[in-house]
Enzyme design. Sequence first.
Site, PDB file in Angstrom:
ATOM      1  CD  GLU A   1      -5.877 -33.206  22.861  1.00  0.00           C
ATOM      2  OE1 GLU A   1      -5.675 -33.629  21.694  1.00  0.00           O
ATOM      3  OE2 GLU A   1      -7.017 -33.044  23.336  1.00  0.00           O
TER       4      GLU A   1
ATOM      5  N   GLY B   1       5.183 -54.785   0.011  1.00  0.00           N
ATOM      6  CA  GLY B   1       5.528 -55.029   1.399  1.00  0.00           C
ATOM      7  C   GLY B   1       5.768 -56.483   1.755  1.00  0.00           C
TER       8      GLY B   1
ATOM      9  CD  GLU C   1     -12.110 -33.989  19.681  1.00  0.00           C
ATOM     10  OE1 GLU C   1     -11.687 -34.435  20.767  1.00  0.00           O
ATOM     11  OE2 GLU C   1     -11.425 -33.976  18.631  1.00  0.00           O
ATOM     12  CG  HIS C   2     -11.054 -30.232  23.418  1.00  0.00           C
ATOM     13  ND1 HIS C   2     -10.323 -30.481  24.561  1.00  0.00           N
ATOM     14  CD2 HIS C   2     -10.394 -30.859  22.411  1.00  0.00           C
ATOM     15  CE1 HIS C   2      -9.269 -31.235  24.261  1.00  0.00           C
ATOM     16  NE2 HIS C   2      -9.284 -31.466  22.962  1.00  0.00           N
TER      17      HIS C   2
ATOM     18  CG  HIS D   1      -8.255 -30.630  18.413  1.00  0.00           C
ATOM     19  ND1 HIS D   1      -6.978 -30.428  18.915  1.00  0.00           N
ATOM     20  CD2 HIS D   1      -8.788 -31.612  19.179  1.00  0.00           C
ATOM     21  CE1 HIS D   1      -6.769 -31.248  19.920  1.00  0.00           C
ATOM     22  NE2 HIS D   1      -7.851 -31.980  20.111  1.00  0.00           N
TER      23      HIS D   1
END
Length: 496
Positions: A175, A321, A97-98, A94
């Site tokens: 985040e 469902g 990614e930044h 993550h």
Amino acid sequence: MFSSAVCFSPRIILLALFFILCACSGLNRNDLSVRDNNLISKSPNDARQYQSLSLENGLQVMLISDPEASKGAAALDVNVGSGNDPEGREGLAHFLEHMLFLGTDKYPEPGEYQDFINRHGGSHNAFTSFEHTNYFFDIDADYLEPALDRFSQQFVAPLFSEAYVEREINAVHSEYTSKLRDDSRRFFAVVKQALNPEHPMSDFAVGNLTTLADRPNSRIRDELLKFYEQHYSAHKMRLVVLGNQSLAELAHWVKEKFSAIAGRTVIEQDHPPIFRQDQLPMLVSLQPLRDKRSLSLMFELPSVERYYHSKPIYYLTNLIGHEGEGSLLSWLKDQQLAEALSAGLFTSDQQRSVVNISISLTEKGREQYADVIRDTLTYIKLLINEGIEEWRFNEQSKMLQTSFRFQDKSPPIHYVSSIANRLHDHDPHDVLEVPYVMDEFNAELLADFAKRFSTDNMVVVLMAPDAETDQIERWYQTPYSIRTLSDSQVSYINQT
């Protein structure tokens, strides 16, 4: 009866990606492997043109020419995600990614890519999941070519500048902290505690100031560069480009801008089972922040991708469902045990998947949740004995065919992102149609999947404000408990 708890279970639906590109005039066949547009299965009402091609570095590409498009768009999906985080460095995928967006050799200013997109009517974003990192943007159609140039350089020569490391660690941490009171995130964090600790899905995935901090003999930027070199290879990437230009022009741009992405040797990972079979059936109890009562029944099954022609999970979860007369939900409502019910994929990797049946409970259902489990499994046994029928399969198949034939155009930015993701698992010929194909009825396969909805393959997650708990989850501070169901509880559930 059991101790109380309820569960809110987010359904994680598989992302769908399409990979398509085809023969272009004027291309060097030594650089590109192309596939003719006529070999790509698309909706009869889809007027767009598609091509699939592979660059010499191993990058697989899909091109989409839509003369009516007012926006150009592109997405690049890397088959690397939080499941590849090194031990003790949770959130590294993550964090990468930044950092990838903050300057390249050709465009060293950290905001160049973002500013260019914003100035020309576009938007951009990215996400990191367990197996994927997906980067995508859209822009006014006339500016697609220079946007692609800036986009491509992030995968050719990113700087990962030291000057922005601390800022982006703080962004990742923000985040994380913004979701500390999100019950769905807290739910998933507790479910991770019930997973096989040897499976990387059990790890914290977001990252924060602790997991991404510099340590003696371990600087986070060094770890980032090592991760990038180990995992970001052209053959692990899928690129989708959509514009109102011709396929030949789009192909020329792709060859020019993306051929320089490095191809590297990548060590692939195999994962163990998601649940530990010696701990099943398992009861997980947790306390939400809101006044919610829910029950989730989770079952580990094979990966769904290889069975897309038969769609056993789709078939079964549609029946489970169903909300009409004679359905499981109608029965539970008549008994005043439940208010709502849904069934679908909770998560999936390339080897395995987890299906979740999520039930919103009444106060009575919360107290008698063992009856809800029993009735649900009884209903599934009826499906095995009476519901595995070809006419039901054909009905579902026709509905999917109709959806494929008359599907609406989705915004280009979402379309390219989803296709790029799906291309890792499916041939370009099939990738557009994969979510809608259901043309191989296999009663034995359907029954085999249905039989896995059983107590010996079950994790029960019960969430309620007054759930009995004895532990605190580390990352989201959620009270929870985990225990194996007793023989007497299993016997009660298995009564028919």
